[in-house]
Write an enzyme that holds these catalytic residues in place. Structure first.
Site, PDB file in Angstrom:
ATOM      1  N   GLU A  34       0.835  -1.214   0.000  1.00  0.00           N
ATOM      2  CA  GLU A  34       0.000   0.000   0.000  1.00  0.00           C
ATOM      3  C   GLU A  34       0.866   1.259   0.000  1.00  0.00           C
ATOM      4  O   GLU A  34       2.055   1.214   0.325  1.00  0.00           O
ATOM      5  CB  GLU A  34      -0.939   0.007   1.206  1.00  0.00           C
ATOM      6  CG  GLU A  34      -0.227   0.021   2.543  1.00  0.00           C
ATOM      7  CD  GLU A  34      -1.048   0.661   3.655  1.00  0.00           C
ATOM      8  OE1 GLU A  34      -1.620   1.748   3.459  1.00  0.00           O
ATOM      9  OE2 GLU A  34      -1.093   0.075   4.750  1.00  0.00           O
ATOM     10  N   SER A  49     -12.989   1.686  10.373  1.00  0.00           N
ATOM     11  CA  SER A  49     -12.297   1.781   9.090  1.00  0.00           C
ATOM     12  C   SER A  49     -13.013   0.980   8.005  1.00  0.00           C
ATOM     13  O   SER A  49     -13.483  -0.139   8.249  1.00  0.00           O
ATOM     14  CB  SER A  49     -10.874   1.266   9.228  1.00  0.00           C
ATOM     15  OG  SER A  49     -10.229   1.310   7.975  1.00  0.00           O
ATOM     16  N   ALA A  50     -13.054   1.552   6.808  1.00  0.00           N
ATOM     17  CA  ALA A  50     -13.586   0.822   5.647  1.00  0.00           C
ATOM     18  C   ALA A  50     -12.692  -0.352   5.272  1.00  0.00           C
ATOM     19  O   ALA A  50     -13.082  -1.176   4.444  1.00  0.00           O
ATOM     20  CB  ALA A  50     -13.741   1.770   4.462  1.00  0.00           C
ATOM     21  N   ASP A  51     -11.505  -0.448   5.893  1.00  0.00           N
ATOM     22  CA  ASP A  51     -10.671  -1.642   5.688  1.00  0.00           C
ATOM     23  C   ASP A  51     -11.497  -2.903   5.992  1.00  0.00           C
ATOM     24  O   ASP A  51     -11.394  -3.905   5.286  1.00  0.00           O
ATOM     25  CB  ASP A  51      -9.449  -1.641   6.622  1.00  0.00           C
ATOM     26  CG  ASP A  51      -8.413  -0.583   6.262  1.00  0.00           C
ATOM     27  OD1 ASP A  51      -8.590   0.098   5.235  1.00  0.00           O
ATOM     28  OD2 ASP A  51      -7.438  -0.436   7.025  1.00  0.00           O
ATOM     29  N   LYS A  59      -3.775  -1.651  14.776  1.00  0.00           N
ATOM     30  CA  LYS A  59      -3.047  -0.722  15.613  1.00  0.00           C
ATOM     31  C   LYS A  59      -3.665  -0.652  17.007  1.00  0.00           C
ATOM     32  O   LYS A  59      -4.882  -0.647  17.165  1.00  0.00           O
ATOM     33  CB  LYS A  59      -3.047   0.674  14.965  1.00  0.00           C
ATOM     34  CG  LYS A  59      -2.060   0.732  13.809  1.00  0.00           C
ATOM     35  CD  LYS A  59      -2.341   1.881  12.897  1.00  0.00           C
ATOM     36  CE  LYS A  59      -3.629   1.597  12.201  1.00  0.00           C
ATOM     37  NZ  LYS A  59      -3.792   1.994  10.866  1.00  0.00           N
TER      38      LYS A  59
HETATM   39  N1  PSU Z   1      -1.102   0.905   9.378  1.00  0.00           N
HETATM   40  C1  PSU Z   1       0.045   1.575   9.592  1.00  0.00           C
HETATM   41  N2  PSU Z   1       0.178   2.826   9.110  1.00  0.00           N
HETATM   42  C2  PSU Z   1      -0.822   3.393   8.357  1.00  0.00           C
HETATM   43  C3  PSU Z   1      -2.014   2.664   8.119  1.00  0.00           C
HETATM   44  C4  PSU Z   1      -2.105   1.421   8.647  1.00  0.00           C
HETATM   45  O1  PSU Z   1       0.934   1.075  10.229  1.00  0.00           O
HETATM   46  O2  PSU Z   1      -0.642   4.507   7.904  1.00  0.00           O
HETATM   47  C5  PSU Z   1      -3.065   3.228   7.213  1.00  0.00           C
HETATM   48  C6  PSU Z   1      -3.545   2.105   6.291  1.00  0.00           C
HETATM   49  O3  PSU Z   1      -3.487   2.585   4.962  1.00  0.00           O
HETATM   50  C7  PSU Z   1      -4.971   1.869   6.720  1.00  0.00           C
HETATM   51  C8  PSU Z   1      -5.363   3.245   7.163  1.00  0.00           C
HETATM   52  O4  PSU Z   1      -5.782   1.371   5.687  1.00  0.00           O
HETATM   53  O5  PSU Z   1      -4.211   3.680   7.877  1.00  0.00           O
HETATM   54  C9  PSU Z   1      -6.599   3.216   8.009  1.00  0.00           C
HETATM   55  O6  PSU Z   1      -7.116   4.496   8.070  1.00  0.00           O
HETATM   56  P1  PSU Z   1      -8.583   4.742   8.640  1.00  0.00           P
HETATM   57  O7  PSU Z   1      -8.486   4.365  10.101  1.00  0.00           O
HETATM   58  O8  PSU Z   1      -8.837   6.210   8.421  1.00  0.00           O
HETATM   59  O9  PSU Z   1      -9.503   3.865   7.857  1.00  0.00           O
HETATM   60 MN    MN Z   2     -12.005   6.218  10.171  1.00  0.00          MN
END
Ligand code: PSU
Ligand code: MN
Length: 313
Positions: free
Chosen positions: A26, A141-143, A160
């Site tokens: 990514e 997260s949309a993940d 995390k």
């Molecule tokens: N894990 C890391 N560093 C990051 C991310 C994940 O160690 O920067 C990023 C990834 O791209 C993940 C995103 O998809 O953070 C999630 O963001 P959000 O919580 O806004 O969906």
């Molecule tokens: Mn979010």
């Protein structure tokens, strides 16, 4: 993700033609997850680690509105150093493409694009998930929802620790996303080895994971991802007391600063990197490199060995 035009980098084009193993990477960790200028060095180290372990790296991102699978070094440098690179989840891709934007893809967007490109393994640091207080903010997260419909193996160090780890595991179960520990049944918490929860399955070798990938194709049930959680060894984790202190400070700053939405994850990560004087950064880099090495070995185990030169079937 059908019908989205994908531009393949030169090395990935060759790897696809020759049937060589490919690992998706990514770009959000590069643009938004790691501080400048370490991010560029780390992005290159990640790719080299994939090569050293027998696969071809395909870093994914958007350049001038075009989705690229296998960014070249100049494009990676651009996403690492340019100001105003957008953070793109799946929902952002069409808008960003129409605007001819430059963007870094999250776990969600990267896995969707990688699966559309026929790539079966993806290495990252930590997944997004359910944020603390999501019962009030609805910040999830949309993940997670994307991985529910995306057939790919994601090698990560869990989610995390800035997130609600237990709630994230519950959501992964609801969404039909498989979770296994690599050589453990304890689910890691990214910076820390043990995130505090057990998972149902343990897988112990790249071959075993390749078997799971084949079983999924053979049986055709379940369209979701396999999360392979690869914890750091205990002596390489961020010291738990320092971790807990830094996290508490970060969460307090977050609510005082009124920071919400997609800015939350980058804010907390950069707070960690700034206030641990680089210790969390070093841990973060080790996580990504270990996951990249493992992902490459899985991709290689899943790819049939090429026929010897001169062989005709
Ligand atoms: N894990 C890391 N560093 C990051 C991310 C994940 O160690 O920067 C990023 C990834 O791209 C993940 C995103 O998809 O953070 C999630 O963001 P959000 O919580 O806004 O969906
Ligand atoms: Mn979010």
């Amino acid at each position: 993700m059908t019908n989205f035009q994908i531009h393949y980098g030169e090395q990935v084009t060759r790897a696809r033609r020759d049937g060589r193993p490919v690992v998706a990477l990514e770009s959000t960790i590069i643009s938004h997850g790691l501080p400048h200028p370490d991010n560029l060095r780390v992005a290159r180290e990640i790719e080299q680690t994939v090569r050293d372990n027998g696969a071809v790296p395909a870093t994914i991102g958007m350049i001038g509105g075009e989705l690229v699978v296998g960014l070249d070094d100049r494009q990676i440098e651009h996403l690492a150093l340019a100001e105003g690179v957008a953070k793109l989840s799946v929902r952002d891709l069409a808008v960003a493409a129409a605007k001819r934007a430059d963007g870094a893809t999250t776990v969600a967007a990267t896995s969707a694009v990688a699966a559309a490109a026929g790539i079966g393994v993806f290495a990252t640091g930590g997944l997004g998930g359910v944020h603390r207080e999501a019962n009030v903010t609805f910040d999830e997260s949309a993940d997670l929802t994307t991985l529910a419909r995306t057939p790919i193996v994601v090698v990560c160090a869990g989610v995390k620790s800035i997130l609600d780890v237990g709630a994230t595991l519950e959501r992964l179960e609801t969404l039909g996303v498989a979770v296994a520990g690599y050589r453990t049944k304890r689910f890691p918490g990214f910076f820390i080895t043990d995130g505090g929860f057990d998972v149902d399955w343990q897988l112990d070798s790249p071959d075993e994971i390749a078997d799971v990938m084949r079983a999924r194709t053979d049986h055709g049930v379940g369209a979701g991802a396999l999360i392979l959680a690869n914890p750091l060894p205990v002596d390489e984790q961020l010291e738990p007391a320092l971790h807990d202190r830094t996290l508490a400070e970060g969460l307090a700053l977050l609510s005082r600063g009124g920071i919400t939405g997609k800015a939350v994850t980058p804010f907390l990560l950069s707070h960690f990197h700034a206030s641990t004087e680089g210790q969390s950064l070093a841990v973060n880099v080790r996580i990504i490199l270990r996951n990249s090495a493992l992902a490459a070995r899985i991709a290689a185990a899943h790819t049939p060995a090429p026929a010897p030169v001169g062989f005709t079937a």
